[in-house]
Design an enzyme around this catalytic site. Sequence first.
Site, mmCIF file in Angstrom:
data_model
loop_
_atom_site.group_PDB
_atom_site.id
_atom_site.type_symbol
_atom_site.label_atom_id
_atom_site.label_comp_id
_atom_site.label_asym_id
_atom_site.label_seq_id
_atom_site.Cartn_x
_atom_site.Cartn_y
_atom_site.Cartn_z
ATOM 1 N N ARG A 1 25.443 42.115 58.574
ATOM 2 C CA ARG A 1 26.099 40.852 57.992
ATOM 3 C C ARG A 1 25.420 40.100 56.816
ATOM 4 O O ARG A 1 25.489 38.755 56.617
ATOM 5 C CB ARG A 1 26.157 39.870 59.001
ATOM 6 C CG ARG A 1 27.300 40.569 60.243
ATOM 7 C CD ARG A 1 27.765 39.488 61.057
ATOM 8 N NE ARG A 1 28.428 39.990 62.282
ATOM 9 C CZ ARG A 1 27.790 40.561 63.445
ATOM 10 N NH1 ARG A 1 26.538 40.060 63.657
ATOM 11 N NH2 ARG A 1 28.455 41.024 64.400
ATOM 12 N N LYS B 1 30.483 39.831 42.244
ATOM 13 C CA LYS B 1 31.533 40.305 42.634
ATOM 14 C C LYS B 1 31.165 41.938 43.228
ATOM 15 O O LYS B 1 30.659 42.521 42.281
ATOM 16 C CB LYS B 1 32.427 40.495 41.498
ATOM 17 C CG LYS B 1 33.525 39.613 41.489
ATOM 18 C CD LYS B 1 34.797 39.780 40.994
ATOM 19 C CE LYS B 1 35.817 38.930 40.794
ATOM 20 N NZ LYS B 1 36.805 39.330 39.715
ATOM 21 N N GLU C 1 33.489 45.324 27.154
ATOM 22 C CA GLU C 1 33.080 43.855 27.738
ATOM 23 C C GLU C 1 32.561 43.190 27.198
ATOM 24 O O GLU C 1 32.845 41.934 27.101
ATOM 25 C CB GLU C 1 32.491 44.326 29.291
ATOM 26 C CG GLU C 1 33.150 45.322 30.160
ATOM 27 C CD GLU C 1 34.240 44.412 31.223
ATOM 28 O OE1 GLU C 1 34.466 43.246 30.614
ATOM 29 O OE2 GLU C 1 34.713 45.349 31.670
ATOM 30 N N LYS D 1 29.041 34.647 30.873
ATOM 31 C CA LYS D 1 29.502 34.918 32.397
ATOM 32 C C LYS D 1 28.825 33.970 33.251
ATOM 33 O O LYS D 1 29.716 33.575 34.447
ATOM 34 C CB LYS D 1 29.124 36.217 32.805
ATOM 35 C CG LYS D 1 29.784 36.489 34.067
ATOM 36 C CD LYS D 1 30.104 38.227 34.249
ATOM 37 C CE LYS D 1 30.779 38.455 35.672
ATOM 38 N NZ LYS D 1 31.069 39.775 36.090
ATOM 39 N N GLU E 1 36.607 32.828 41.919
ATOM 40 C CA GLU E 1 38.003 33.171 41.352
ATOM 41 C C GLU E 1 39.108 32.524 41.637
ATOM 42 O O GLU E 1 40.271 33.053 41.914
ATOM 43 C CB GLU E 1 38.107 34.664 41.169
ATOM 44 C CG GLU E 1 39.200 34.928 40.305
ATOM 45 C CD GLU E 1 39.019 36.470 39.721
ATOM 46 O OE1 GLU E 1 37.928 37.297 39.931
ATOM 47 O OE2 GLU E 1 40.096 37.000 39.722
ATOM 48 N N ARG F 1 37.536 31.799 36.264
ATOM 49 C CA ARG F 1 36.895 33.306 36.357
ATOM 50 C C ARG F 1 38.163 34.251 36.296
ATOM 51 O O ARG F 1 37.402 35.309 35.612
ATOM 52 C CB ARG F 1 36.106 33.358 37.758
ATOM 53 C CG ARG F 1 35.451 34.606 38.035
ATOM 54 C CD ARG F 1 34.561 34.665 38.935
ATOM 55 N NE ARG F 1 33.654 35.755 38.887
ATOM 56 C CZ ARG F 1 32.906 36.118 39.827
ATOM 57 N NH1 ARG F 1 32.316 35.439 40.568
ATOM 58 N NH2 ARG F 1 32.081 37.324 39.673
ATOM 59 N N ASN G 1 38.963 38.822 33.357
ATOM 60 C CA ASN G 1 39.698 40.028 33.713
ATOM 61 C C ASN G 1 40.691 40.547 32.485
ATOM 62 O O ASN G 1 41.729 41.249 32.749
ATOM 63 C CB ASN G 1 40.720 39.827 34.927
ATOM 64 C CG ASN G 1 40.018 40.178 36.113
ATOM 65 O OD1 ASN G 1 39.537 41.177 36.232
ATOM 66 N ND2 ASN G 1 39.836 39.110 37.192
ATOM 67 N N HIS H 1 41.871 43.794 32.276
ATOM 68 C CA HIS H 1 41.682 44.630 33.252
ATOM 69 C C HIS H 1 42.747 45.042 34.159
ATOM 70 O O HIS H 1 43.042 45.889 34.826
ATOM 71 C CB HIS H 1 40.839 43.974 34.460
ATOM 72 C CG HIS H 1 39.392 43.826 33.732
ATOM 73 N ND1 HIS H 1 38.939 43.463 32.423
ATOM 74 C CD2 HIS H 1 38.242 44.525 34.343
ATOM 75 C CE1 HIS H 1 37.750 43.375 32.109
ATOM 76 N NE2 HIS H 1 37.135 44.179 33.482
ATOM 77 N N HIS I 1 43.137 48.710 34.951
ATOM 78 C CA HIS I 1 42.983 49.155 36.270
ATOM 79 C C HIS I 1 43.976 50.295 36.553
ATOM 80 O O HIS I 1 43.981 51.325 37.217
ATOM 81 C CB HIS I 1 42.977 47.899 37.385
ATOM 82 C CG HIS I 1 41.759 47.546 37.309
ATOM 83 N ND1 HIS I 1 41.679 46.251 38.193
ATOM 84 C CD2 HIS I 1 40.483 47.716 36.983
ATOM 85 C CE1 HIS I 1 40.435 45.832 37.992
ATOM 86 N NE2 HIS I 1 39.696 46.666 37.427
ATOM 87 N N HIS J 1 35.492 52.771 32.590
ATOM 88 C CA HIS J 1 36.125 51.435 32.743
ATOM 89 C C HIS J 1 36.202 50.692 31.280
ATOM 90 O O HIS J 1 37.502 50.019 31.043
ATOM 91 C CB HIS J 1 35.079 50.714 33.547
ATOM 92 C CG HIS J 1 35.699 49.258 34.104
ATOM 93 N ND1 HIS J 1 36.980 49.053 34.660
ATOM 94 C CD2 HIS J 1 35.144 48.131 33.552
ATOM 95 C CE1 HIS J 1 36.811 47.669 34.557
ATOM 96 N NE2 HIS J 1 35.937 47.037 33.960
#
Lengths: 363, 363
Positions: free
Chosen positions: A120, A142, A184, A226, A236, A240, A244, A247, A251, A264
């Site tokens: 955890r 993330k 990026e 960032k 987010e 935030r 993206n 993206h 994606h 990517h």
Amino acid sequence: MEKITVTLGERSYPITIAAGLFNDPASFWPLKAGERAMLVTNDTLAPLYLQPVRQQLESTGIEVDQVILPDGEQHKTLAVMDRVFTALLEKPHGRDTTLIALGGGVIGDLTGFAAASYQRGVRFIQVPTTLLSQVDSSVGGKTAVNHPLGKNMIGAFYQPASVVIDINCLSSLPARELASGLAEVIKYGIILDGEFFCWLEANLDALLALDGKAMAYCIRRCCELKAEVVAADEREMGQRALLNLGHTYGHAIEAHMGYGNWLHGEAVAAGMVMAARTAERLGEFSAGDTDRIISLLQRAGLPVHGPESMAATDYLPHMLRDKKVLAGELRLVLPLALGQACVRGGVAHDTVLAAINDCQKPA
Amino acid sequence: MEKITVTLGERSYPITIAAGLFNDPASFWPLKAGERAMLVTNDTLAPLYLQPVRQQLESTGIEVDQVILPDGEQHKTLAVMDRVFTALLEKPHGRDTTLIALGGGVIGDLTGFAAASYQRGVRFIQVPTTLLSQVDSSVGGKTAVNHPLGKNMIGAFYQPASVVIDINCLSSLPARELASGLAEVIKYGIILDGEFFCWLEANLDALLALDGKAMAYCIRRCCELKAEVVAADEREMGQRALLNLGHTYGHAIEAHMGYGNWLHGEAVAAGMVMAARTAERLGEFSAGDTDRIISLLQRAGLPVHGPESMAATDYLPHMLRDKKVLAGELRLVLPLALGQACVRGGVAHDTVLAAINDCQKPA
């Protein structure tokens, strides 16, 4: 040496950027003598960096174990992450261990999620070795693995204890991966900092030549931008999401083409042009600015068209699985100017399809 | 109806306890009309409760999908959790979905971790159907799946939005599972509340007969005690570890015997006797109190000896993988009196082995 702090209350952490950090015993803070760590890397990077990093850690009195995963986005899965748990439990490592992610975004995302989940939650340190992970995925907490039905669908928000960026790593990076990182980098200019976009237009050749001074400034500026966004919106809920840009389209390309076939950053590059065309069609972005984006991406060696084998209608099912979707409605990040972007719901699917068609490669 | 709040700032949530909650449209708060949910349950419970719960939700205007997993602790794995993600992505459900865990501890732990991880975190509601999960695992936000090398080794601290306890569910519970839940009930008396331990001695027969009033009080008291501990120490840095009385020994039994062969509560019952014997050997607990614990456990139909096929030395390797282990050293929860316990490091392995031997079944 450049040093930035990501400000998140008691979860704040430093990013250190310099050439030759792997030779500095202080680099791997907050690990200290007598502690244990598990190095996670892949089979491409292990021959290059595993020994120097291990040696540095061991000479500081840290007990290091290691797990070497197969290289590639297609291995960013729950099943491969389970190998990290097995390695940890075989020794066994306790809740006081530290995971070290030595690699690109795949290693960083997977190791971060493993650190979030092992017992955890245990401490982890990001040591990004690609430009893409140095400017993007290693900062902000993330973490995730992919699912066959969607990228980064399983993960956690989980912050590292520190980020260690040795820019010497970039000299071993294939040109295509360097370009993928530059996608990026260019994204930050478009969404947050028009002045930085202009700096990139002036300095792209120096970056492609791996000029140390230009590269250190570039990485620091991206991490700063960032870090500001993440500090303001860790989970987010708002701003935030701007990170993206490109993206949602990208994606879809990655998922449709099979992870790993389009890098990517390549998918994001084409996706950013699609976002710009969408914004143009909504009358919110100028064709001239789209041309500047296309030109900069092309100079960086990045694609500005979607894959030839992918029809516009192939994008939508993937885009509707995007994590920004709310109540079944697409929410897109769109540029408004060079240095400004917004999140927009309610864009007609026809507009999105037309914008994707604008970006098909001319026959 | 009994109602308690688990106080955790903005992550606070209510626990509602009553008979017949599945027939009340207000039960599944905070879900409301127009929202989507994914019901997660197992193939034993589905025939009993799936239809009534679905019907209640749908009549409130909630769109419900479902995924039915195989029943049993041996299915509390990353691979089975992946089926929940597949079900969510096939529809696809967005970040605004709610997972509903309808079942015992296995379903609750697995669904909770799935909710923590799906798109980096979606809302979830616990609907525990076993006594064990009602008094223990559904409260407090510990979610996890097992690894072949250790129980609950992969997971997250992640709080539900609400917990809905319908005590009518207990009438379908096999006697062995009811007893397993009583082990955790008795645990609360030992570690936190001597008066409640005495109440249990006086009321155990009523609980075994599923007397509604006694059962509702018992569940509320356990949830209250757990909620207080969790509010004070959400991430188990201190006091929360007391809830693990008997678990370090018990986890060893479960792991050695194969998950599912000994029920969790059965392993914890034997483990609590071992902890009491360890404390006795350290001169910190009286043999008379151990006898009262043994007597109450036996009345509940629980084992007070370790498995015959397991030698004392078989326990240690498993115990050393316990999440409380720090720097390779065992840390044990030990009773000091009926109603008081502590976490103790530095107990000699010989003492632990001798205490386990004290609990071997006489030949």
